[in-house]
Design a protein around this motif. Structure first.
Motif, PDB file in Angstrom:
ATOM      1  N   PHE A  61      -3.908   2.547   1.839  1.00 16.36           N
ATOM      2  CA  PHE A  61      -2.486   2.877   1.971  1.00 16.36           C
ATOM      3  C   PHE A  61      -2.325   4.388   2.153  1.00 16.36           C
ATOM      4  O   PHE A  61      -1.936   4.870   3.188  1.00 16.36           O
ATOM      5  CB  PHE A  61      -1.725   2.359   0.753  1.00 16.36           C
ATOM      6  N   GLY A  63      -4.857   6.688   1.852  1.00 20.09           N
ATOM      7  CA  GLY A  63      -6.023   7.244   2.529  1.00 20.09           C
ATOM      8  C   GLY A  63      -6.561   8.524   1.915  1.00 20.09           C
ATOM      9  O   GLY A  63      -7.505   9.125   2.431  1.00 20.09           O
ATOM     10  N   TYR A  68      -4.932   4.047  -5.089  1.00 17.80           N
ATOM     11  CA  TYR A  68      -5.838   2.999  -5.589  1.00 17.80           C
ATOM     12  C   TYR A  68      -5.592   1.642  -4.942  1.00 17.80           C
ATOM     13  O   TYR A  68      -5.972   0.622  -5.480  1.00 17.80           O
ATOM     14  CB  TYR A  68      -5.755   2.881  -7.128  1.00 17.80           C
ATOM     15  N   CYS A  70      -6.897   0.817  -2.070  1.00 15.38           N
ATOM     16  CA  CYS A  70      -8.019   0.502  -1.191  1.00 15.38           C
ATOM     17  C   CYS A  70      -9.266   0.061  -1.943  1.00 15.38           C
ATOM     18  O   CYS A  70     -10.368   0.086  -1.385  1.00 15.38           O
ATOM     19  CB  CYS A  70      -8.352   1.729  -0.353  1.00 15.38           C
ATOM     20  N   ARG A  81     -12.904   3.334  -4.550  1.00 14.17           N
ATOM     21  CA  ARG A  81     -11.866   3.667  -3.576  1.00 14.17           C
ATOM     22  C   ARG A  81     -12.506   3.851  -2.206  1.00 14.17           C
ATOM     23  O   ARG A  81     -13.175   4.857  -1.950  1.00 14.17           O
ATOM     24  CB  ARG A  81     -11.130   4.937  -4.001  1.00 14.17           C
TER      25      ARG A  81
END
Ligand code: FAD
Ligand code: FES
Lengths: 106, 375
Positions: A61, A63, A68, A70, A81
């Motif tokens: 989201f 990047g 958190y 990802c 992450r």
């Protein structure tokens, strides 16, 4: 035109040789310096986790390590992450279900 | 939490109540601790009596309040590593039994039936089925909401948040007439000091001495996990730490799972004033003790920590009841590390005093003027 070019082309990057990683058993290529999230995106994969409540799909989201969203299981370790972890040759990434620790439940 | 419980029982008794807090609901220690409702860690005596009453009241409240308060009657498990520790636990449990606590000895070989992830080689432990848990911030908020609802019709409950009390108004004979806040005066025949760790300050506004001091505690929070710890589990040394009057650092990990997933590892105890500085040493000790109890936690990540300041009184008992030095002033503060657990009994007692009902237990040990001094 420009929109057909990759970020690497746009900045005139000359990366070293690509290498292989796997995602849920599928072989992908990644470039040195790419994050796991970038490598997954390059392969058209946008989701690699399901939420704890409701099992909804999640990927990167922000990047930049803040949200958190990802989280992925990388080489059997859950909750990494993907936007921060650099891809390394032979990495095994698997879709993380919920907290990724189902095996610990009692 | 304590103020919310006082408001709840007072409104239920038909009184008009105004709750004033300088911050939001649960913005004090209630939002910075844990929600263990324990009888297991208490010596027989007035605090245990209060805890046993509260245990019953929490069970009733859990039926009246929504499930979101995360009340769980999960039980506690206190473990000992060796035979000496086990003997001490047995003696402690026997005395607690006589005071009305339910205890069950668990032999070393049966510990893993209760807690599969517990370390190997422990001598045994005691199971306390009455120990329970709530989510304190949600419990306080829902208790206030319920207080307002049961007061409906005649608008008996008002909530004034973000309003600091700056003075206690007194009449000609030194009796309480209300409070002064940043927004003006509020008149009332009774004022209850439920300011927790800041109870000394509010007492001072009424010109009385009540030596509430902060006792800092850190909690370590893990990443979300499935249920890996079923009860609240702690080592036998915890009881000694709780009872200690020393200002020096004490840590003995209490490990518990939460419905949201994270495991909470608490808590340290030290008196260092209102110092919020993160102490890596404290966290290291908590983590080491927790992984000694549950070795699997070594592979789990701690994602954050938080600290709170317990309202500490020198004899580890809260101040509950009328202040004979200032007619109309009541105190309900200084519950140290047990204010969530002890809140309902405290609220019930305060409401009982205000309405002149018979009290459920002897409140003399909680006398607010027991530390002497006018100021
Ligand atoms: C790390 C830690 C772990 C803990 N674990 C547990 C546990 O497992 N079980 C348990 O039972 N207890 C536990 N506790 C203790 C528990 O949190 C406290 O005993 C309890 O929260 C005290 O509640 P209270 O309502 O008295 O105080 P608070 O929640 O602090 O409420 C007092 C309120 O008064 C307000 N206030 C202060 N001064 C003024 C003023 N002048 N004007 C207006 N408002 C004012 C504050 O804003 C605050 O909201 C723990 C505490 C800590 C720090
Ligand atoms: S995408 Fe937000 S932390 Fe990775």
């Amino acid at each position: 035109m420009a929109r057909d070019r990759s970020p690497a082309e746009l900045v005139g990057a000359a990366p070293e040789d690509p290498f292989e990683i796997s995602f849920d058993g599928r072989t992908l290529t990644a470039l040195p310096g790419q994050s796991v999230a970038a490598a997954l995106w390059s392969a058209g994969i946008l989701a690699w986790r399901t939420t704890r409540h409701g099992g909804r799909a999640r990927g990167a989201f922000c990047g930049i390590g803040q949200c958190y969203d990802c989280l992925a299981t990388i080489n059997d370790r859950p909750n990494r992450r993907a936007c921060l972890v650099p891809a390394r040759p032979g990495d095994t990434i698997t879709t993380q279900e919920g907290h990724g620790h189902a095996g610990l439940a009692v | 939490m304590v103020g919310a419980a006082c408001a709840y029982y007072a409104a239920r008794s038909g009184l008009h109540v105004t709750v004033i807090d300088r911050g939001p609901v649960a913005g004090g220690t209630t939002g910075a601790g844990e929600g263990n409702l324990l009888v297991s860690d208490k010596e027989p005596g007035p605090e245990l009596d209060l805890a046993l009453l509260s245990t019953r009241l929490w069970r009733t409240l859990s039926g009246a309040l929504p499930p979101r308060i995360e009340y769980e009657a999960k039980g506690g498990l206190v473990v000992a590593s060796g035979e000496a520790g086990m003997a001490a636990l047995r003696d402690f449990a026997e005395r607690q039994e006589r005071a009305g606590v339910k205890t069950e000895e668990v032999t070393g070989d049966r510990l893993h039936d209760l807690e599969p992830h517990l370390a190997q080689g422990l001598a045994g432990g005691f199971h306390y089925p009455q120990d329970a848990q709530v989510q304190p911030a949600l419990a306080a908020a829902h208790l206030l909401r319920a207080a307002g609802e049961q007061a409906s019709g005649r608008a008996r409950l008002r909530l004034r948040l973000g309003e600091k009390v700056t003075g206690v108004l007194k009449g000609a004979n030194g009796e309480v007439r209300g409070v002064r806040t940043v927004s003006g005066d509020l008149h009332a025949p009774y004022v209850v000091n439920a300011a927790g760790t800041w109870g000394a300050e509010v007492a001072r506004l009424a010109d009385v001495h009540l030596p509430v001091l902060p006792r800092r505690g850190f909690v370590l929070v893990t990443e979300p996990l499935p249920r890996v710890v079923r009860r609240k589990v702690y080592a036998a040394d915890y009881v000694a730490d709780v009872a200690s009057g020393s200002a020096a650092l004490q840590t003995s990990a209490v490990v518990e799972g939460t419905p949201a997933g994270p495991v909470l590892i608490g808590a340290s105890r030290e008196r260092v004033g209102f110092d919020r500085t993160l102490s890596v040493e404290v966290l290291r000790r908590l983590a080491a003790q927790a992984t000694r109890l549950f070795p699997m936690l070594a592979d789990v990540r701690a994602i954050r920590t938080y600290a709170g300041f317990r309202p500490y009184l020198p004899d580890h008992l809260p101040a509950i009841g009328p202040d004979p030095r200032v007619p109309g002033l009541l105190h309900a503060c200084g519950h140290e590390g047990a204010g969530i657990g002890l809140a309902p009994a405290t609220g019930l007692i305060v409401a009982g005093i205000l309405t002149g009902e018979e009290l459920p237990l002897d409140i003399d040990p909680f006398r607010p003027d027991r530390f002497g001094g006018a100021r």
